[in-house]
Write a protein that holds these residues in place. Sequence first.
Motif, PDB file in Angstrom:
ATOM      1  N   ARG A 405       0.826  -1.203   0.000  1.00  0.00           N
ATOM      2  CA  ARG A 405       0.000   0.000   0.000  1.00  0.00           C
ATOM      3  C   ARG A 405       0.863   1.257   0.000  1.00  0.00           C
ATOM      4  N   THR A 406       1.937   1.233   0.791  1.00  0.00           N
ATOM      5  CA  THR A 406       2.828   2.397   0.866  1.00  0.00           C
ATOM      6  C   THR A 406       3.427   2.705  -0.484  1.00  0.00           C
ATOM      7  N   GLN A 409       0.840   4.203  -2.806  1.00  0.00           N
ATOM      8  CA  GLN A 409       0.548   5.607  -2.480  1.00  0.00           C
ATOM      9  C   GLN A 409       1.671   6.537  -2.931  1.00  0.00           C
ATOM     10  N   GLN A 410       2.913   5.994  -2.947  1.00  0.00           N
ATOM     11  CA  GLN A 410       4.049   6.803  -3.387  1.00  0.00           C
ATOM     12  C   GLN A 410       4.215   6.796  -4.897  1.00  0.00           C
TER      13      GLN A 410
END
Length: 412
Positions: A405-406, A409-410
Amino acid sequence: MTPGASGPASIGVVAYEMEGAPTGVGRYLEELLTALRCTPRARGWRLQLFFKGDPFEHPLWTGAEAGGCTCEAVFDRCGDAHPVFWEQFRLPRVLRRRPVDVLFSPGYSLPRAAARPSLVTIHDLSFELLPRDFAFRERWRRRLLARRAARSATRVLTDTDRTATELQKRYGVPEERIAVAPLGVSARFEPVRESVSHGDAGRSEPLSGLGVRRPYLLVLGSILARRRLDLVLAGLHRLLSGSAKDPSAGTAEPFAEDLQLVIAGSNQLPRPDDLGRMIRSSGCADRVVQLGYVEDGVLPDLYAGAVGTIYVSEYEGYGLPPLESLAAGVPVLVADAPALLELWPDYPLRCDRLDVDAVTDGLQRLLFDAAAREFVASEGPMRVRSLTWARAAERFAIEVETAWRTAQQQGS
């Protein structure tokens, strides 16, 4: 989480530590992956396990799916390659041919130009805090690779709160990128002392085949300078010579004049010959049984047959052997064992100092303090019961999802 658009489908695992005779990192990875295959959160994941050597059979990829993920072994057939060269230069090329959604390394480093998102487990920073345990090149190799991995990984996993704090201070890793994920203790180490003590031939046979006879104290784990075998030998010599023995204290196990010290673990001293010299000059060399590396399947019998185990180290990142000993209902003398001491802060059989007097006193309590022995043997298995590989695998799966997820998002 459903794999695909909303989550990872393919997880790459740097798995070469499982080849040959696996020790700490290899055992950790094998237990973690075995539990992950039964983890509902990982259902539908395809794990690609990357090995540098030739094919071998293992239940992880030859057994049936157990409700979690599936495992596929990828063998590069470069068994003679140095692990660092293979990981840093060969593995990136393999990953280009077999891309993955998330990459995980269980042992301190990540390949060059590692795919993002990525996770790395850094179990401890012994190479920073105790440099004398490592040859010059090995020390700096570990430092450089671990520092780079800690700073580049999407998620950094570690075993204890203490190492998490060290990662923040020494490597500047932000707290929000670190996850403390305690290891598990296998159910194989459940208490079996009663059957062994009464001469269970089935369990005694592996010990006799190794040249081990009861009664014995057990030192288990890779032999490193920080695991103060020199002090253990000196303390044992004092006990055997009678200068420190206190029969009035009582004993839960009969103290026999033929007590042995069994040393099980690969010799990883910077100068391996130092081990033989240390034992020969100890004054109790005739009581020492050196087993070297011991197959994983023999460990439950070794623990179960021991009067007690010894783990007096200057520094550890986790300290799995003391927990396994307690799971088997066998008292253990410890100095630095963060996982045990975080779990049981007032653990009674510990050395607060590392010198000959303190270790001798600790050995004496381990052998003769009947009340402490009984308390530890009965309480230990209950304390350790919460540390399961199922829980460790669930936490790992959560961290894989978080890394995915990180990165999304990036915009990775």
